[in-house]
Design an enzyme around this catalytic site. Structure first.
Site: not given
Ligand code: HXC
Length: 258
Positions: A65, A109, A112, A132
């Protein structure tokens, strides 16, 4: 129909829906999930579509998400709007088979969403996770329930508590995905599976999907009865007559969804 966050293509009875927010690794924001629900509903209504493939990019199916959209929200915002509740209900309300073709990250997400599809085919660079916990929250679109049913309590608990990623081999070994293929072959494999499904009777594919889904919702004896009654009811179809005649005449069946 043109979408801001998706690319949709219908060809040879298969709708290919590609998540398209490359700048955010296909992070799921409200626009994307709303558009995805619209696109899936359109595919459900389109008589030409017999199977759906949902995919992302080579680097990310979806990295979760959208954290930037959620970060400043309060409990009242989240609970009051039932954040992503309506969208996920709409995503699940689809009777056509949906295959997730996953390359790269399928996190939070994203994992999921892949699990909400009917089955997952993944590339050898796929990485699944429910990270998360690193954000001070937990899964919110079914991860704690669906991942546990896919891979069992121990591995699911490990994934949710440590936030670690699972690679493609572990995902295949533990039953999260049905097939693992080299990244270059992912779309060929997923589309070929979709075309194979598209050749079947849609009455039978709908019944099969309902029967397997029911196994998650009910007891074994109720599920067995439900399956048996669906099986019996398919004998009211022309496609059952055609399928069994074709077998005996040693030819390909020509199903007409009747
Ligand atoms: C918003 C995101 C994002 C996310 C990546 N980006 N994941 N933006 N939400 N979930 C954005 C980054 O901010 C960045 O933009 C660009 O995508 C590239 O990401 P990087 O981090 O620079 O890439 P990398 O170093 O290759 O790392 C990849 C990654 C990392 C390991 C996937 O991005 C990461 O850990 N992302 C978050 C994963 C996560 O925690 N997901 C769970 C979310 S909570 P900018 O512009 O900043 O450079 C969830 C809850 C669900 O999903 C339930 C909802 C109801």
């Amino acid at each position: 129909m043109a979408y801001e966050t998706l690319i949709v293509d219908v060809e040879d009875h298969v709708a290919l829906i590609k998540l398209n927010r490359p700048e955010a690794l296909n992070a799921l924001n409200s626009t994307l999930l709303g558009e995805l629900a619209d696109a899936l509903e359109a595919a459900e209504k389109n008589d030409k579509v017999r199977c759906i493939v949902l995919t992302g990019s080579e680097k990310a199916f979806a990295a979760g998400a959208d954290i930037k959209e959620m970060a400043d929200k309060s409990f009242v915002d989240m609970f009051g709007s039932d954040y992503f509740g309506a969208e996920t209900t709409r995503l699940l309300n689809n009777r056509k088979p949906i295959i997730a073709a996953v390359a790269g990250y399928a996190l939070g997400g994203g994992c999921e969403l892949a699990m909400m599809c009917d089955f997952i085919i993944c590339a050898d660079n796929a990485k699944f996770g429910q990270p998360e916990i690193n954000l001070g929250v937990i899964a919110g679109m079914g991860g704690s329930q669906r991942l546990t049913r896919f891979v069992g309590k121990s591995k699911s608990m490990d994934m949710h508590l440590t936030g670690r990623f699972m690679d493609a081999e572990e995902a295949e070994r533990s039953g999260l995905v049905s097939r693992l293929v080299p990244a270059k072959k992912l779309m060929d494999e997923a589309l070929s599976a979709a075309h194979k499904i598209a050749e079947k009777s849609q009455l039978a594919t709908k019944a099969a999907k309902e029967a397997v889904d029911r196994s998650y919702e009910t007891t074994l004896s109720e599920g067995l009865l439900y399956e048996r009654r669906l099986f019996h009811s398919l004998f009211a179809t022309e496609d059952q007559k055609e399928g069994m005649a074709a077998f005996q005449e040693k030819r390909e069946a020509q199903f007409r969804d009747k």
